[in-house]
Design a protein around this motif. Structure first.
Motif, PDB file in Angstrom:
ATOM      1  N   ASN A   1       0.822  -1.218   0.000  1.00  0.00           N
ATOM      2  CA  ASN A   1       0.000   0.000   0.000  1.00  0.00           C
ATOM      3  C   ASN A   1       0.854   1.265   0.000  1.00  0.00           C
ATOM      4  O   ASN A   1       0.542   2.240  -0.699  1.00  0.00           O
ATOM      5  N   THR A   2       1.939   1.235   0.779  1.00  0.00           N
ATOM      6  CA  THR A   2       2.804   2.407   0.859  1.00  0.00           C
ATOM      7  C   THR A   2       3.456   2.701  -0.481  1.00  0.00           C
ATOM      8  O   THR A   2       3.472   3.850  -0.944  1.00  0.00           O
ATOM      9  N   GLN A   3       3.983   1.663  -1.115  1.00  0.00           N
ATOM     10  CA  GLN A   3       4.636   1.876  -2.413  1.00  0.00           C
ATOM     11  C   GLN A   3       3.635   2.355  -3.463  1.00  0.00           C
ATOM     12  O   GLN A   3       3.938   3.264  -4.249  1.00  0.00           O
ATOM     13  N   TYR A   4       2.464   1.767  -3.470  1.00  0.00           N
ATOM     14  CA  TYR A   4       1.455   2.163  -4.460  1.00  0.00           C
ATOM     15  C   TYR A   4       1.071   3.636  -4.285  1.00  0.00           C
ATOM     16  O   TYR A   4       1.021   4.404  -5.258  1.00  0.00           O
ATOM     17  N   LYS A   5       0.824   4.025  -3.050  1.00  0.00           N
ATOM     18  CA  LYS A   5       0.428   5.415  -2.784  1.00  0.00           C
ATOM     19  C   LYS A   5       1.549   6.392  -3.116  1.00  0.00           C
ATOM     20  O   LYS A   5       1.318   7.464  -3.702  1.00  0.00           O
ATOM     21  N   LEU A   6       2.784   6.033  -2.755  1.00  0.00           N
ATOM     22  CA  LEU A   6       3.898   6.924  -3.038  1.00  0.00           C
ATOM     23  C   LEU A   6       4.200   6.997  -4.533  1.00  0.00           C
ATOM     24  O   LEU A   6       4.607   8.051  -5.038  1.00  0.00           O
ATOM     25  N   ASP A   7       3.997   5.904  -5.247  1.00  0.00           N
ATOM     26  CA  ASP A   7       4.137   5.942  -6.705  1.00  0.00           C
ATOM     27  C   ASP A   7       3.129   6.914  -7.314  1.00  0.00           C
ATOM     28  O   ASP A   7       3.458   7.678  -8.234  1.00  0.00           O
ATOM     29  N   GLN A   8       1.907   6.891  -6.817  1.00  0.00           N
ATOM     30  CA  GLN A   8       0.895   7.839  -7.299  1.00  0.00           C
ATOM     31  C   GLN A   8       1.330   9.278  -7.031  1.00  0.00           C
ATOM     32  O   GLN A   8       1.202  10.151  -7.900  1.00  0.00           O
ATOM     33  N   LEU A   9       1.852   9.521  -5.824  1.00  0.00           N
ATOM     34  CA  LEU A   9       2.278  10.870  -5.467  1.00  0.00           C
ATOM     35  C   LEU A   9       3.459  11.326  -6.320  1.00  0.00           C
ATOM     36  O   LEU A   9       3.506  12.483  -6.763  1.00  0.00           O
ATOM     37  N   MET A  10       4.422  10.420  -6.575  1.00  0.00           N
ATOM     38  CA  MET A  10       5.563  10.776  -7.419  1.00  0.00           C
ATOM     39  C   MET A  10       5.106  11.111  -8.838  1.00  0.00           C
ATOM     40  O   MET A  10       5.593  12.071  -9.453  1.00  0.00           O
TER      41      MET A  10
ATOM     42  N   HIS B   1       3.727  14.491  -8.843  1.00  0.00           N
ATOM     43  CA  HIS B   1       4.797  15.484  -8.823  1.00  0.00           C
ATOM     44  C   HIS B   1       5.253  15.795 -10.246  1.00  0.00           C
ATOM     45  O   HIS B   1       5.496  16.955 -10.595  1.00  0.00           O
ATOM     46  N   GLY B   2       5.389  14.750 -11.047  1.00  0.00           N
ATOM     47  CA  GLY B   2       5.776  14.954 -12.440  1.00  0.00           C
ATOM     48  C   GLY B   2       4.773  15.830 -13.177  1.00  0.00           C
ATOM     49  O   GLY B   2       5.158  16.725 -13.941  1.00  0.00           O
ATOM     50  N   ARG B   3       3.491  15.591 -12.931  1.00  0.00           N
ATOM     51  CA  ARG B   3       2.446  16.396 -13.582  1.00  0.00           C
ATOM     52  C   ARG B   3       2.502  17.857 -13.119  1.00  0.00           C
ATOM     53  O   ARG B   3       2.328  18.773 -13.914  1.00  0.00           O
ATOM     54  N   PHE B   4       2.743  18.051 -11.820  1.00  0.00           N
ATOM     55  CA  PHE B   4       2.790  19.420 -11.308  1.00  0.00           C
ATOM     56  C   PHE B   4       4.004  20.167 -11.866  1.00  0.00           C
ATOM     57  O   PHE B   4       3.910  21.346 -12.226  1.00  0.00           O
ATOM     58  N   ILE B   5       5.143  19.488 -11.923  1.00  0.00           N
ATOM     59  CA  ILE B   5       6.331  20.122 -12.495  1.00  0.00           C
ATOM     60  C   ILE B   5       6.066  20.503 -13.956  1.00  0.00           C
ATOM     61  O   ILE B   5       6.376  21.622 -14.382  1.00  0.00           O
ATOM     62  N   ARG B   6       5.495  19.583 -14.710  1.00  0.00           N
ATOM     63  CA  ARG B   6       5.179  19.849 -16.112  1.00  0.00           C
ATOM     64  C   ARG B   6       4.235  21.044 -16.255  1.00  0.00           C
ATOM     65  O   ARG B   6       4.437  21.905 -17.117  1.00  0.00           O
TER      66      ARG B   6
ATOM     67  N   ALA C   1       9.988  15.889 -17.037  1.00  0.00           N
ATOM     68  CA  ALA C   1       8.854  15.617 -16.156  1.00  0.00           C
ATOM     69  C   ALA C   1       7.924  14.584 -16.796  1.00  0.00           C
ATOM     70  O   ALA C   1       7.424  13.677 -16.112  1.00  0.00           O
ATOM     71  N   GLU C   2       7.690  14.707 -18.090  1.00  0.00           N
ATOM     72  CA  GLU C   2       6.820  13.759 -18.800  1.00  0.00           C
ATOM     73  C   GLU C   2       7.414  12.349 -18.791  1.00  0.00           C
ATOM     74  O   GLU C   2       6.673  11.361 -18.712  1.00  0.00           O
ATOM     75  N   GLU C   3       8.737  12.256 -18.844  1.00  0.00           N
ATOM     76  CA  GLU C   3       9.386  10.935 -18.756  1.00  0.00           C
ATOM     77  C   GLU C   3       9.050  10.264 -17.429  1.00  0.00           C
ATOM     78  O   GLU C   3       8.734   9.069 -17.387  1.00  0.00           O
TER      79      GLU C   3
END
Length: 303
Positions: free
Chosen positions: A190-199, A202-207, A221-223
């Motif tokens: 669960n922790t990895q799945y949630k943190l993957d979503q958050l990461m 982050h890419g979307r926000f940077i973009r 960021a798109e990569e």
């Protein structure tokens, strides 16, 4: 079951990371609000509330945290003080930088745990849970107003949702600690799945926040958005072998993302990057990558 020593140390390490994160959500939210209304004042208040949680934690943290967590730069980075100063300047606000100075001066160790420190940690845990509930309520109100043409903020509604996800992770971790629950395979999943979503977010926000002529940053960021999407796909039909593979994939991808976020922070401090947010945002998401990396390394050690 966690020992009392583990309960104290893990609680302190959790608050050193998350209390600062939630405090900064309040700073970014406050800065993004145009109207000087009740919600803006509440955002300032919940930022100050978590500054107090962080301060109370720092008071008992010295020689009560592991070297691995201190070295991870999940609590503070070597950029945090400078980024806070720049945020104060550009946002016309005040940040208590003594909290950062104190965090930078922490030394690792394992003190003998007594009932007094257990009680202090438990009080901090309970206060943080109450504060998370209050913070989520204002975030929910702000999100509703944004998406119903009642308020304008220099934030994406999805970023506001992102704050709620992180606050709920904080809440879940506190509740596990108060139950003295050890990490098990379900929690690791669960922790990895949630943190993957958050990461990925982050890419979307940077973009979306980067000045549109900075094509290399947007492309990078798109990569990362694509890479985390590929990792998230692997969670379907998960087996223990696949989880181990995901952990390894997350370690390499998140290490690369950390380096990219460090680059962004350096560029901003040297006036070579502009994003439509407060500067604290880039150091904020850098620390979140550092947190994920430390969690992943702990999962590997304990598997």
């Amino acid at each position: 079951m966690l020992t009392e020593e583990e309960y104290v140390r893990k609680s302190i390490e959790l608050h050193l990371f998350f209390a600062r994160i939630i405090k900064e959500h309040g700073i970014i939210l406050y800065s993004a609000m145009i109207e000087n209304n009740e919600n803006k004042e509440i955002a300032r208040q919940f930022s100050e509330f978590f500054a107090k949680i962080l301060s109370d934690t720092l008071d008992i943290a010295n020689e009560n945290v592991s070297k691995e967590w201190l070295d991870s730069e999940a609590f503070v980075t070597n950029h945090t003080l400078n980024i806070e100063s720049l945020t104060e300047k550009l946002g016309n606000l005040t940040i208590d930088k003594k909290l950062t100075e104190k965090a930078l001066s922490l030394t690792p160790g394992t003190k003998l745990v007594n009932q007094e420190i257990i009680s202090r940690v438990t009080d901090i845990n309970k206060s943080a849970l109450q504060g998370i509930g209050d913070a989520n309520q204002i975030i929910k109100t702000v999100f509703f107003r944004m998406t119903n043409n009642q308020s304008f903020l220099y934030n994406y509604p999805e970023l506001i949702n992102h704050y709620t996800k992180e606050a709920n992770m904080y809440k879940d971790e506190i509740e596990r600690l108060m139950e003295r629950a050890k990490e098990d395979p379900t929690h690791v999943y669960n922790t990895q799945y949630k943190l993957d979503q958050l990461m990925q977010e982050h890419g979307r926000f940077i973009r979306g926040m980067t000045n549109t002529d900075n094509e290399s940053v947007i492309a990078k960021a798109e990569e990362f958005i694509r890479e985390y999407e590929e990792i998230l796909e692997k969670f379907k039909g998960l087996t223990p072998d696949v989880l181990d593979s995901i952990t390894n994939n997350n370690l390499s991808t998140t290490e690369e993302f950390k380096q990219f976020k460090t680059y962004l922070t350096d560029r901003w401090l040297n006036s070579k990057l502009y994003m439509i947010t407060m500067p604290i945002f880039v150091d904020h998401i850098l620390r979140e990558a550092n947190y994920f990396l430390r969690k992943l390394k702990n999962f590997k050690l304990e598997s």
